[in-house]
Each structure stands twice: as structure tokens, then as C-alpha cells.
Design a protein around this motif. Structure first.
Motif, PDB file in Angstrom:
ATOM      1  N   SER A 109     -66.186 -25.019  -7.980  1.00  0.00           N
ATOM      2  CA  SER A 109     -66.698 -25.472  -9.272  1.00  0.00           C
ATOM      3  C   SER A 109     -67.322 -24.274  -9.960  1.00  0.00           C
ATOM      4  O   SER A 109     -67.484 -23.207  -9.357  1.00  0.00           O
ATOM      5  N   THR A 110     -67.663 -24.442 -11.222  1.00  0.00           N
ATOM      6  CA  THR A 110     -68.298 -23.346 -11.953  1.00  0.00           C
ATOM      7  C   THR A 110     -69.580 -22.906 -11.261  1.00  0.00           C
ATOM      8  O   THR A 110     -69.921 -21.723 -11.267  1.00  0.00           O
ATOM      9  N   GLU A 111     -70.274 -23.847 -10.635  1.00  0.00           N
ATOM     10  CA  GLU A 111     -71.532 -23.519  -9.982  1.00  0.00           C
ATOM     11  C   GLU A 111     -71.341 -22.865  -8.616  1.00  0.00           C
ATOM     12  O   GLU A 111     -72.266 -22.222  -8.105  1.00  0.00           O
ATOM     13  N   THR A 112     -70.182 -23.035  -7.986  1.00  0.00           N
ATOM     14  CA  THR A 112     -70.035 -22.600  -6.605  1.00  0.00           C
ATOM     15  C   THR A 112     -69.032 -21.454  -6.504  1.00  0.00           C
ATOM     16  O   THR A 112     -69.186 -20.432  -7.141  1.00  0.00           O
ATOM     17  N   ASN A 113     -68.021 -21.609  -5.685  1.00  0.00           N
ATOM     18  CA  ASN A 113     -67.012 -20.590  -5.482  1.00  0.00           C
ATOM     19  C   ASN A 113     -65.839 -21.265  -4.800  1.00  0.00           C
ATOM     20  O   ASN A 113     -65.841 -22.483  -4.605  1.00  0.00           O
ATOM     21  N   PHE A 114     -64.835 -20.484  -4.427  1.00  0.00           N
ATOM     22  CA  PHE A 114     -63.659 -21.060  -3.772  1.00  0.00           C
ATOM     23  C   PHE A 114     -64.003 -21.268  -2.298  1.00  0.00           C
ATOM     24  O   PHE A 114     -63.689 -20.457  -1.441  1.00  0.00           O
ATOM     25  N   ALA A 115     -64.663 -22.396  -2.012  1.00  0.00           N
ATOM     26  CA  ALA A 115     -65.265 -22.623  -0.701  1.00  0.00           C
ATOM     27  C   ALA A 115     -64.365 -23.372   0.260  1.00  0.00           C
ATOM     28  O   ALA A 115     -64.529 -23.263   1.483  1.00  0.00           O
ATOM     29  N   ILE A 116     -63.438 -24.161  -0.245  1.00  0.00           N
ATOM     30  CA  ILE A 116     -62.557 -24.985   0.582  1.00  0.00           C
ATOM     31  C   ILE A 116     -61.137 -24.796   0.072  1.00  0.00           C
ATOM     32  O   ILE A 116     -60.901 -24.807  -1.143  1.00  0.00           O
ATOM     33  N   ALA A 117     -60.176 -24.623   0.965  1.00  0.00           N
ATOM     34  CA  ALA A 117     -58.803 -24.394   0.512  1.00  0.00           C
ATOM     35  C   ALA A 117     -57.810 -24.692   1.623  1.00  0.00           C
ATOM     36  O   ALA A 117     -58.140 -24.659   2.810  1.00  0.00           O
ATOM     37  N   THR A 118     -56.574 -24.980   1.209  1.00  0.00           N
ATOM     38  CA  THR A 118     -55.458 -25.029   2.151  1.00  0.00           C
ATOM     39  C   THR A 118     -54.842 -23.636   2.224  1.00  0.00           C
ATOM     40  O   THR A 118     -55.273 -22.710   1.540  1.00  0.00           O
ATOM     41  N   ALA A 119     -53.829 -23.489   3.030  1.00  0.00           N
ATOM     42  CA  ALA A 119     -53.109 -22.234   3.181  1.00  0.00           C
ATOM     43  C   ALA A 119     -51.624 -22.555   3.325  1.00  0.00           C
ATOM     44  O   ALA A 119     -51.259 -23.710   3.598  1.00  0.00           O
ATOM     45  N   PRO A 120     -50.747 -21.558   3.137  1.00  0.00           N
ATOM     46  CA  PRO A 120     -49.311 -21.832   3.286  1.00  0.00           C
ATOM     47  C   PRO A 120     -48.950 -22.435   4.640  1.00  0.00           C
ATOM     48  O   PRO A 120     -47.987 -23.197   4.737  1.00  0.00           O
ATOM     49  N   ASP A 121     -49.710 -22.095   5.691  1.00  0.00           N
ATOM     50  CA  ASP A 121     -49.400 -22.613   7.021  1.00  0.00           C
ATOM     51  C   ASP A 121     -50.331 -23.747   7.448  1.00  0.00           C
ATOM     52  O   ASP A 121     -50.456 -24.043   8.637  1.00  0.00           O
ATOM     53  N   SER A 122     -50.994 -24.398   6.484  1.00  0.00           N
ATOM     54  CA  SER A 122     -51.868 -25.515   6.824  1.00  0.00           C
ATOM     55  C   SER A 122     -51.063 -26.608   7.527  1.00  0.00           C
ATOM     56  O   SER A 122     -49.897 -26.855   7.166  1.00  0.00           O
ATOM     57  N   PRO A 123     -51.651 -27.273   8.516  1.00  0.00           N
ATOM     58  CA  PRO A 123     -50.893 -28.270   9.271  1.00  0.00           C
ATOM     59  C   PRO A 123     -50.453 -29.480   8.461  1.00  0.00           C
ATOM     60  O   PRO A 123     -49.526 -30.179   8.846  1.00  0.00           O
ATOM     61  N   ARG A 124     -51.090 -29.717   7.323  1.00  0.00           N
ATOM     62  CA  ARG A 124     -50.709 -30.863   6.494  1.00  0.00           C
ATOM     63  C   ARG A 124     -51.288 -30.712   5.106  1.00  0.00           C
ATOM     64  O   ARG A 124     -52.180 -29.906   4.854  1.00  0.00           O
ATOM     65  N   GLY A 125     -50.758 -31.505   4.184  1.00  0.00           N
ATOM     66  CA  GLY A 125     -51.244 -31.526   2.816  1.00  0.00           C
ATOM     67  C   GLY A 125     -52.019 -32.801   2.549  1.00  0.00           C
ATOM     68  O   GLY A 125     -52.406 -33.523   3.466  1.00  0.00           O
ATOM     69  N   GLY A 126     -52.228 -33.074   1.276  1.00  0.00           N
ATOM     70  CA  GLY A 126     -52.942 -34.284   0.905  1.00  0.00           C
ATOM     71  C   GLY A 126     -54.434 -34.205   1.092  1.00  0.00           C
ATOM     72  O   GLY A 126     -55.133 -35.222   1.007  1.00  0.00           O
ATOM     73  N   VAL A 127     -54.959 -32.993   1.378  1.00  0.00           N
ATOM     74  CA  VAL A 127     -56.395 -32.807   1.539  1.00  0.00           C
ATOM     75  C   VAL A 127     -56.838 -31.640   0.671  1.00  0.00           C
ATOM     76  O   VAL A 127     -56.024 -30.830   0.213  1.00  0.00           O
ATOM     77  N   MET A 128     -58.154 -31.550   0.425  1.00  0.00           N
ATOM     78  CA  MET A 128     -58.697 -30.415  -0.329  1.00  0.00           C
ATOM     79  C   MET A 128     -58.545 -29.127   0.453  1.00  0.00           C
ATOM     80  O   MET A 128     -58.390 -28.044  -0.126  1.00  0.00           O
TER      81      MET A 128
END
Length: 532
Positions: A319-338
Motif C-alpha cells: 500500500s502507499t503506507e507500506t511496501n511490497f511486503a507480500i508476493a507470489t513468485a514464478p515458482d510459487s506452489p499455487r495461485g489464488g493467494v496474495m
């Protein structure tokens, strides 16, 4: 030997230090393309020093606020960098803002200088500039109207140049920008973003996306948002090139990506369903794009987008107040999550008393950073809101999430009474104030309802004054001259009264549960875009 950005010492986490480092390390490598203009990495530092000199000649000093209201063009970037080089504070303003919002942003930030595109000058007609600290207006482009500022405010053309000056000795915790984010129960809040937060936005985003010196980053998002401003930081830190397009166009998206040579793209949730609604064509595969950032994209839409275009979009949270704190990656085990928590951050899913909840139980997402000044330092001129949001040493996001057994965070809904439409945060309070200023409206409540694009639509429940009749179409025309186009309600319900608690508070949850009915007036899915 090149030092990775994450390893740079704290003193290097300022905008002037970033610009000087990239000039020395990347020199004549291409950095920027926007509106037919281009810079090398070395050009950026030189342009910042010259623009800082022009700001100083105008009387801007360290700590002064400089408001910027312009589309994606090189003057915006130059003013932003020049302010940071001087130690002043940039205040980007949404180009859709109308008079009342402009007046509020200028008054709240106490900006002394406004840099504005000529085509947007008429937005100042309904702003009482005498209630602000404004002293000078720099106009980008040729002003064609007859509008003149009130006495005591100078209206001058964009200064062509000045003598370059040395960078100010700014510290990582000094404010670089104030970015306004829509309030939920009150006016928009000015998020004070320090230099080091901007640095860490670039570091974290570049790491998530795997940005390297050979990448071309291309965004159609506006420079007055952290998302697009952040792409410049990514390029500056890695030696990459960034291309700023003027606007998002569904039919023109892939042609512009091919023309720019983009390898990394940036999309918001609603943009992907809009692109998928276009006819399929070979152009969706004839590009160099290898990855993209797509926060808030519905899982099914992300899968369909990958199948059609070959581009896997990464999800994330910031968010504007925070930073890129949570993310997936190309090799993430699954999608549908933050995604999963990134290095350098802590997260907690908490109850109303800030006590941590177990995995699988939904609560408010709380965040904090390990590195100093990686988050915003508060809300400008709003100490009570700052304390409320940062209480107990955690930033309270206002978003309800749950942490799953494998550590993935899943978004559930928003706790705050905010509306998000077309990638913009909308304050229900601000929309309500405009509606209440109409002579036929006695009471109103504004709230989100779902749309065809997996985002929010703005709905208003209205009660007419005695003896008055509300005509929804006329009321929306009234709103169009007083609200950003994306904030004008789509749906209107005319009620005899609003549901309230025993002490008179409007029960918006009942209105949301009621939703759109056969009696609801519908303006239609397309909102007219404001002109000039």
C-alpha cells in the motif's frame, strides 16, 4: 565490484544518492521514454540538478511542498526528481481531481508551488486558492483559456532551465513525497513517504519481478500513483529502462507493448478482465513480455491471461503506507493467494485487540518493516490518524485476510469503508459531501457493490429533502463537475429513510446486503472520462 541494491548502506537510500549512483554505474544506458522524450541514466541526475536549481530560484527551499498535477510526461518526472534533489517534498495530485479536491490537497499539504499541465488549469476555477498557501503556478504547455489566479499567486510558464545545483544532504528518513490516499470516514490522508521507503519500493519490486539491466519496464498507470513512480525506482536501481505510456487502452495495450519492446508490464485487477474481453489475436503472443505485476487480478482471469498471452502475472500486497511486503513468485506452489511474506517484513493476522490469530482464522492484516524508514512515516497534518493506523508499533492495513497453513496470505475483504474502482481508492465520505451539497438531497450513504469486472462499483442511497425530487441523471451531471470521473456513482437508490442504529449511525452493511434491485437507477458500466 557492483554492490547489490539491498546491500547498499543506509546513507545511499535517498533519491539524490540513487541518481548519482546510477549516473556513475549505468551512464549512457537508456533509462526513460515518455511522450516522445528520452533520458539515459546519466541524464536523470543532470535533469534533477537543473530542475532543483529552477525550484530554488522560485523560492522553494528544503522541506517545502511542491504539488504536481500532470499526465505521464517528462516534466512530471523532472519536477519529482528535482524536488527530491533539493530536499523539497513532491505532492503528486490525481489528474481527475476537480476544484474542491484540488483545494483540499493544496491546503492540507501547504504547497507553495503547483506544477500543472495547461489542459488542467480550468480545474482550478472552482477551487478557492486564497484558502491555500500557494504562491506560484508553473504551467506545462500552452495555456489557451482566460483563467487567471487570484491576486498574490503568480502564473508562469514552465521554466526552461536553470543553473544546476548540488544535491541537498537529505537523510533516508526525510520526506520525499506526500501521496494522497482516499479516506474512509473522512477526507483523504496525505501519506508521508520518506526517501528510504521509495528506495525499498524499488528494491523489493525489482526482486519480485526479477528485473535486470536488460529489461524494459512498461506501464500505462499514472505517475501520481506509487505503482508507476516505483517503476522509475526499479529502473534506476538495476540499470533497466522504463517506458511510461500516456494511458491504458484495451485495444492499444499489446501494440504499445510491442512498440516499446516491453519485457515487464504492470496491471491492476480490473485491467485484466478488460483485456480478456478484447477479441483474441496473434498480437497477444507477438511480444517480448516475460512477466508482469497484477495485484488484485482474479485467479481465473490470471489463468486465462496466461493461457492467451503467455504472461504469468505475479500477485502481491503493498500500500502507499507500506511496501511490497507480500508476493507470489514464478515458482510459487499455487495461485489464488496474495502470496508469502517477503524478507525484511513481519506480518500478523490479528483480532480487534491486535492479538495474533491462528492460521485459517480471518482478521486484520498488520505489517511492519525490519529496515528503518521502509514504511511511510505517517499522515501529513493528521497526528490522530497516524497514531490510529500505527498503533502498537504495527501498521493496521484495514484489510481482512487469513494466513493459511503453508504461510500464504489470502485476501478476504476490506474492513475499511473504502471503495476501489478502476484501480482508484474512493472515499465514500468525499462522495457523500458532494451529494449532500445538492439542494435536493437531505441524506445519503455511499458504499461499494460488486461489478462485472471483479471490482467495486459506487452506489448511493439517497433521501430527498421535503418538497424536492431527486432526478438521478441530473444529480450525476452535478457530480461530474465536482468529483473525479471514477468516483461518480453508477447506482442510485431513492429511499424514504436510511437504516440507522439507535444512536442514528447509518447501517451501511444493510445497504450493501440490499445491493442492486429492480428499483435501482443504473447509469451504466462506462463512466465518462473528464476532459481537461
Amino acid at each position: 565490484m557492483t554492490i547489490e541494491p539491498r546491500q547498499l548502506p543506509a546513507a545511499q537510500r535517498t533519491l539524490p544518492a540513487m541518481l548519482q549512483r546510477q549516473a556513475a554505474e549505468f551512464g549512457q544506458r537508456p533509462l526513460l521514454r515518455v511522450a516522445g522524450r528520452s533520458w539515459s541514466h546519466a541524464d536523470a541526475a543532470a535533469a534533477a540538478a537543473i530542475r532543483a536549481g529552477a525550484l530554488a530560484q522560485c523560492g522553494v527551499t528544503r522541506g517545502d511542498r511542491v504539488a504536481l498535477m500532470s499526465g505521464n510526461r517528462i516534466e512530471f518526472v523532472e519536477a519529482f526528481l528535482g524536488a527530491g534533489w533539493l530536499g523539497a517534498v513532491a505532492v503528486p495530485v490525481n489528474t481527475a481531481s476537480m476544484g474542491p479536491q484540488l483545494e483540499y490537497f493544496l491546503a492540507n499539504s501547504e504547497a507553495r508551488l503547483l506544477v500543472i499541465e495547461a489542459d488542467l488549469l480550468q480545474r482550478l476555477h472552482t477551487a478557492d486558492l486564497a484558502r491555500t498557501a500557494l504562491q506560484t503556478i508553473w504551467v506545462i504547455g500552452e495555456a489557451t483559456g482566460s483563467w487567471q489566479p487570484p491576486e498574490g499567486i503568480r502564473l508562469v510558464p514552465w521554466p526552461a532551465g536553470a543553473e544546476a545545483i548540488a544535491p541537498a544532504a537529505v537523510q533516508p528518513g526525510d520526506p520525499l513525497a506526500i501521496l494522497y490516499t482516499s479516506g474512509t470516514t473522512g477526507p483523504a490522508k496525505g501519506v508521508v513517504c520518506p526517501h528510504a521507503q521509495y528506495f525499498w519500493w524499488g528494491v523489493n519490486s525489482a526482486e519480485v519481478l526479477g528485473v535486470g539491466a536488460d529489461d524494459v519496464l512498461c506501464t500505462t498507470l499514472p505517475l501520481f500513483h506509487i505503482n508507476a513512480l516505483n517503476t522509475f525506482s526499479q529502473a534506476a536501481l538495476t540499470g533497466a529502462e522504463v517506458v511510461f505510456e500516456s494511458r491504458f487502452s484495451a485495444s492499444g495495450f499489446w501494440p504499445s507493448m510491442r512498440a516499446s519492446g516491453a519485457t515487464v508490464v504492470y496491471l491492476l485487477g480490473a485491467m485484466v478482465p478488460i483485456l480478456l474481453a478484447q477479441p483474441e489475436g496473434p498480437g497477444e503472443r507477438e511480444h517480448r513480455v516475460r512477466t508482469g505485476l497484477g495485484p488484485g487480478v482474479p485467479a481465473a482471469a490470471g489463468q486465462a491471461f496466461f493461457a492467451r498471452t503467455g504472461v504469468r502475472l505475479l500477485e502481491g500486497y503493498g500500500s502507499t503506507e507500506t511496501n511490497f511486503a507480500i508476493a507470489t513468485a514464478p515458482d510459487s506452489p499455487r495461485g489464488g493467494v496474495m502470496g508469502w511474506l517477503r524478507p525484511g517484513f513481519q506480518a500478523r493476522v490479528a483480532d480487534a485487540d491486535d492479538a495474533e490469530l491462528p492460521a485459517g482464522e480471518a482478521g486484520e492484516l498488520l505489517l511492519r518493516a525490519d529496515e528503518p524508514y521502509a514504511f511511510a512515516s505517517g499522515y501529513f497534518n493528521m497526528p490522530e490518524k497516524t497514531v490510529e493506523a500505527w498503533r502498537n508499533l504495527w501498521f493496521h492495513t484495514g484489510d481482512r485476510v487469513l494466513r493459511e497453513a503453508d504461510g500464504a496470505f489470502r485476501f478476504v475483504d476490506r474492513i475499511k469503508d473504502a471503495i476501489r474502482r478502476r484501480g482508484e481508492n474512493i472515499s465514500s465520505f468525499e462522495v457523500e459531501q458532494v451529494l449532500l451539497s445538492h439542494p435536493a438531497v437531505a441524506a445519503c450513504a455511499v458504499y461499494p457493490v460488486g461489478s462485472e469486472l471483479a471490482e467495486d462499483e459506487v452506489m448511493a442511497a439517497l433521501v430527498a429533502r421535503d418538497g424536492s425530487v431527486i432526478e438521478p441523471a441530473e444529480l450525476m451531471r452535478f457530480c461530474e463537475s465536482r468529483l473525479p470521473y471514477f468516483a461518480v456513482p453508477r447506482y442510485v437508490d431513492l429511499l424514504d429513510d436510511l437504516p440507522r442504529t439507535e444512536n442514528g449511525k447509518v447501517q451501511k452493511y444493510k445497504l450493501r446486503e440490499r445491493g442492486v434491485s429492480a428499483a435501482t437507477w443504473d447509469r451504466g458500466p462506462g463512466a465518462p472520462r473528464a476532459k481537461g
